[in-house]
Design an enzyme around this catalytic site. Sequence first.
Site, short mmCIF file in Angstrom:
data_model
loop_
_atom_site.label_atom_id
_atom_site.label_comp_id
_atom_site.label_asym_id
_atom_site.label_seq_id
_atom_site.Cartn_x
_atom_site.Cartn_y
_atom_site.Cartn_z
N HIS A 118 0.84 -1.20 0.00
CA HIS A 118 0.00 0.00 0.00
C HIS A 118 0.88 1.25 0.00
O HIS A 118 1.86 1.32 0.75
CB HIS A 118 -0.91 0.01 1.23
CG HIS A 118 -1.96 -1.05 1.21
ND1 HIS A 118 -3.00 -1.04 0.32
CD2 HIS A 118 -2.13 -2.15 1.98
CE1 HIS A 118 -3.78 -2.09 0.53
NE2 HIS A 118 -3.27 -2.79 1.54
N GLY A 119 0.52 2.23 -0.81
CA GLY A 119 1.21 3.51 -0.77
C GLY A 119 0.95 4.21 0.56
O GLY A 119 -0.17 4.19 1.07
N HIS A 120 2.00 4.82 1.13
CA HIS A 120 1.83 5.47 2.44
C HIS A 120 2.76 6.66 2.60
O HIS A 120 3.03 7.11 3.72
CB HIS A 120 2.08 4.45 3.57
CG HIS A 120 3.40 3.75 3.45
ND1 HIS A 120 4.58 4.31 3.87
CD2 HIS A 120 3.71 2.53 2.93
CE1 HIS A 120 5.57 3.46 3.63
NE2 HIS A 120 5.07 2.38 3.06
N SER A 121 3.26 7.20 1.49
CA SER A 121 4.24 8.28 1.59
C SER A 121 3.61 9.60 2.06
O SER A 121 4.29 10.42 2.67
CB SER A 121 4.92 8.49 0.23
OG SER A 121 3.97 8.83 -0.77
#
Length: 315
Positions: A118-121
């Site tokens: 999952h993207g989490h930036s």
Amino acid sequence: MHNLSEELYNERKHNIQPWLAINSEHDSDQQITIRSLLRIKANADISENSYVAADANIFTSRFHLGEGSWIASGAIIRGDIYIDSYCSVNPYAHIAGKVRIGAGCRIASLASIYGFNHGHSRTDLYIKDQPSTSEGVYLGDDVWVGANAVILDGVKIGSHCIIAAGAVVTKSFPPYSIIGGNPAKRIKDRRKYPLASFHLEDKKSGLKYHFDMTFNSLISCHDGLYIRGWALHPELNNLIVKTKLESTTLSINKERPDVVRTFFQTDDDKKLYLKCGFEHTLQLSDTYSIFIETPEKMIHIADIILDEMVNDEPK
């Protein structure tokens, strides 16, 4: 459970233990239907002698299942998945994202392999609203993934590794590693040291022979060099290996009659040959010179030459 019939019991047994069902006529008809449905719904390419449990959950964008492989009951397969020949995915394992699994692998029950993340930036958006990423997971040949192990995106596992039950694998490991812990670490090398790499140099004698052994890669030589194979000649007496220190006859073994001389005729030659099988462990040497002995002469057919030696396991 009070409505359990013998037919339902057998079906469940096969779904949980697919190796019992691969040669079953009853299941072969069912497998044709399953393969046809998954070809349409899951973009699947499934080999005819593989097996997919009727209650496996396969929801893929692309799926390959190789020869002799099987997927057991309750397994979840989703994403872009490639599973090579003679692999097993046991009950309730979960494989998702972009995953490539080599030949002869074993994925134990409840193991999880995730070829995405999952993207989490960003912190100003919910994680659910950020785009996913996918580097993929790659398993080499002959990898055993233990029960409840987890392999995360971006990991590459070399061939012949063992991943211990419950391990959480967040980084890549080289071939022959035994891996365990959370986060997982390399516990030891499966091979016995020293390791050595040899190549075969043909002496262009024109004679037929074969070595059933590994060349051009590191192999365990803890007990010496194990060589095995056969040679053909119409008047073959023995096959002899010479090193700087000793000369060893390989074809005579009273305890193993299957490695003594036998008669053999090739398909493309009417001549009757003597086939000399050989199997022996020799002391380590830089060069092994292989000769065929006939009543009249010794014929040099090949050399086995040392290329590399690794004496100690890396820390």
